[in-house]
Design an enzyme around this catalytic site. Structure first.
Site, mmCIF file in Angstrom:
data_model
loop_
_atom_site.group_PDB
_atom_site.id
_atom_site.type_symbol
_atom_site.label_atom_id
_atom_site.label_comp_id
_atom_site.label_asym_id
_atom_site.label_seq_id
_atom_site.Cartn_x
_atom_site.Cartn_y
_atom_site.Cartn_z
ATOM 1 N N SER A 390 0.917 -1.182 -0.178
ATOM 2 C CA SER A 390 -0.009 0.073 0.159
ATOM 3 C C SER A 390 0.958 1.307 -0.202
ATOM 4 O O SER A 390 2.035 1.071 -0.016
ATOM 5 C CB SER A 390 -0.839 -0.045 1.280
ATOM 6 O OG SER A 390 -1.635 -1.305 1.283
ATOM 7 N N HIS A 408 -8.293 5.763 -4.133
ATOM 8 C CA HIS A 408 -8.412 5.353 -2.770
ATOM 9 C C HIS A 408 -8.026 4.071 -2.723
ATOM 10 O O HIS A 408 -7.723 3.609 -1.414
ATOM 11 C CB HIS A 408 -9.879 5.376 -2.238
ATOM 12 C CG HIS A 408 -10.729 4.054 -2.955
ATOM 13 N ND1 HIS A 408 -10.628 3.681 -4.247
ATOM 14 C CD2 HIS A 408 -11.490 3.315 -2.136
ATOM 15 C CE1 HIS A 408 -11.540 2.722 -4.457
ATOM 16 N NE2 HIS A 408 -11.906 2.479 -3.123
#
Lengths: 485, 143
Positions: A390, A408
């Site tokens: 991430s 997102h």
């Protein structure tokens, strides 16, 4: 896949569908993507972005972020701002999982300290944080107390020992949407969610232990400002939302809006999932107040989960959360509508900004940021697949055109069933174990659905957000352990 | 199986087409597909607790929407996974009235081979129609 004939490339990262693409479009639709990302987008993304562009009161463009994919109503990654006086509010522009969002918490532990205990840690987190279908939380809360939770969000958590004061400052909106009104929520919504505080849910919701390796730091100064100061520092990232309560709020008002949209307000319906009402109407205002309650439940849910995470780390490492440096970096909301001030054609205006699967990303110096991030810009947390890692990014001043919004996640490319056909959950778990990622899950099937190959390349998506000036990469965070529903 | 998952029309969510000779059979097929979305072993869900669901709506498709939504509500509010045992639909004037008997048991992660939590029924592509002498529905679930 062939792209729509009318799609035009405006810049290396912006693609535009003109108003002639579909009858009724009031503004063009713009998609942020590279050549490779736009080529991989489903036809549904273009149609859904065009539908959004048909809604009354829309300002400038219907946007879609680079992780955009086919959803319902708005595409996932959809962003649109509306004039509050002439525009609408739509549950389909926010999503059923209102204030689904990401939270990132630091530790002062290194990979070498955590690696030997990763199995124990993941196992204990798995027991501390309920996951999966219909799970309930450890917070024993009456229906009347729950009404206070949904009106006060993280503030309720602080008053009840589940938060540190600084947690609220590090949460979007201070962890509480002002103007939440529990009376705008149905008894059914309360009944569905009052015992789910502190639960992850399932699907793409997870809690992950990650490491920030020196070679994955893109912007050392901003990483330091965000608290990443030690080589191979361990952090915790998690993703979840407002659970059954938020889902029911959205369902209730979707039905309300369907009844009044055309008959009472004369708004043409392009997709029933885009049912809406004028923002200033009684129905629009009631939904806005209820949506804020659901947003507060999302904040409270993540706050209680953080409390549980801190307890687990503290128990295992025999140090207090403060001694372990377990400070929040930030908490970002994905699925919301908010009144924000933006400059439109040189004039400051208040706009109702819908973000569905998109992250607010305020640039340096903007009102609403904690003092700590005034120079750096807002921390942006973009979750990738549990296999690939991430990103932590920072908001940029150049993101004004998208109303300071960025991506997102990495965005799905394979359907859940396709992923399950290609990957066996049990085998994936073993493969990840061999690669140093310890996973606990309630569902092997659910695990297979979230395999890395089901998603776009997170490295590409985040680079495109940077190239487009929406957010700049600060650090890539690599998974060591993961719990998922 | 009186339903088929439709990978081709959704990426992030779960879509299915269901069918039946009557409206009632169609509703039961949709409930079965919903249960199968949440558990890989619907046959392991025992018919222990019974509930009666009563709903009415002017539109048949929105009656189905409400019926499925009711089953999702019970999953969260009472932790119940439910089969639709029987469905009766009557049309009086312009109103469809449904009485359904549903039964199931509390979620048991050890036995039910849980798959994914269903958040909501979406109205995206949602349709109920009578075609080729069969009732058919397309349903997309947010998961």
């Amino acid at each position: 896949m062939s792209l729509p004939e009318l799609l035009r490339k405006i810049s290396p990262t912006i693609w535009e569908l003109p108003v002639t693409y579909k009858e009724g479009m009031r503004v063009p639709a713009r998609i942020i993507a590279s050549e490779s990302l736009i080529g991989g987008m489903e036809a549904g993304v273009f149609d859904q972005a065009a539908n959004v562009a048909c809604l009354p009161g829309i300002i400038d463009y219907a946007w879609c972020m680079p992780d955009g994919h086919w959803g319902y109503g708005f595409p996932i990654g959809g962003v649109a701002a509306f004039d509050p006086d002439s525009g609408v509010i739509s549950p389909g522009g926010i999503g059923f999982d209102i204030n689904c969002g990401m939270r990132l918490c630091l530790t002062n532990l290194t990979e070498d300290e955590v690696r030997p205990r990763i199995r124990e840690l993941v196992d204990q987190l798995f027991f501390a944080i309920p996951t999966g279908v219909g799970c309930t939380g450890f917070v024993r809360c009456s229906r009347s107390t729950f009404r206070r939770v949904i009106e006060n969000g993280s503030r309720w958590c602080l008053e009840n020992g589940y938060a540190l004061p600084e947690d609220l400052e590090m949460t979007e909106e201070g962890g509480r949407f002002e103007g939440a009104d529990a009376d705008a929520c149905s008894d059914k919504a309360v009944e569905r969610g009052f015992d789910q505080i502190g639960t992850l849910g399932s699907g793409n919701h997870y809690c992950e232990i990650q490491v920030a390796r020196p070679e994955n730091i893109f912007d050392a100064a901003t990483a330091r400002a965000f608290g990443i100061t030690i080589p191979n520092q361990v952090v915790i990232m998690f993703h979840c939302g407002s659970r059954g309560f938020g889902h029911q709020v959205a369902t209730d008002y979707l039905q309300t809006f369907l009844k009044v949209m055309t008959t009472k307000y004369g708004i043409k319906l392009y997709d029933r999932e885009l049912a809406c009402a004028p923002f200033r109407s009684p129905e629009g205002q009631a939904y806005f107040a209820a949506m804020k309650c659901a947003a507060n439940m999302g904040f409270a849910n993540r706050q209680v989960i953080l409390h549980r995470i801190r307890e687990v780390f503290s128990r295992l490492f025999h140090r207090s959360p403060r001694d372990l440096g377990m400070d929040m970096v930030y908490d970002v909301a994905h699925n919301t509508a908010k009144l924000e001030k933006h400059i439109v054609h040189g004039v400051e205006r208040e706009l109702l900004v819908h973000r569905k699967g998109a992250t607010r990303a305020f640039g340096p110096g903007m009102t609403g940021l904690p003092d700590r991030y005034r120079d750096s810009g807002q921390p942006v947390i973009i979750g990738g697949s549990m296999e690939t890692g991430s990103y932590l990014l920072a908001g940029e001043a150049s993101a004004a055109p998208t109303f300071y919004t960025t991506a997102h996640g990495s965005g799905r490319t394979l359907s859940r069933h396709q992923a399950k056909k290609m990957v066996q959950g049990r085998k994936l778990l073993d493969d990840m174990e061999r690669r140093g990622i310890h996973v606990r899950t309630d569902s092997y099937g659910g695990l297979a659905e979230e395999a890395g190959l089901a998603y776009k390349d997170i490295d590409v998506v985040t680079r495109v957000t940077e190239d487009a000036g929406l957010s700049r990469r600060v650090a890539k965070l690599v998974p060591m352990g993961n719990i998922k529903g | 199986m009186p339903y088929r998952f439709q990978d081709e029309i959704t990426t992030a969510d779960v879509a299915f087409e269901a069918w039946g000779d009557t409206r009632e059979e169609l509703f039961i097929s949709c409930a079965t597909a919903l249960l199968r979305t949440m558990t890989a072993a619907p046959e392991q869900v025992a018919h222990e607790q019974k509930r009666v669901i009563r709903l009415k709506h002017e539109e048949l498709d929105l009656l189905l929407f409400s019926f499925l939504q009711e089953l999702i509500f019970h999953k969260d509010a009472h932790r119940l996974l439910l089969h639709a045992d029987s469905v009766r639909i009557e049309q009086r004037e312009s109103i469809f009235k449904l009485v359904a008997t549903v039964s199931g048991e509390p979620i048991d992660a050890a036995r039910h081979r849980l798959l994914v939590d269903v958040k909501a029924v979406t109205l995206h592509r949602f349709q109920v129609l009578f075609r080729d002498n069969q009732w058919r529905a397309v349903v997309e679930l947010d998961v």
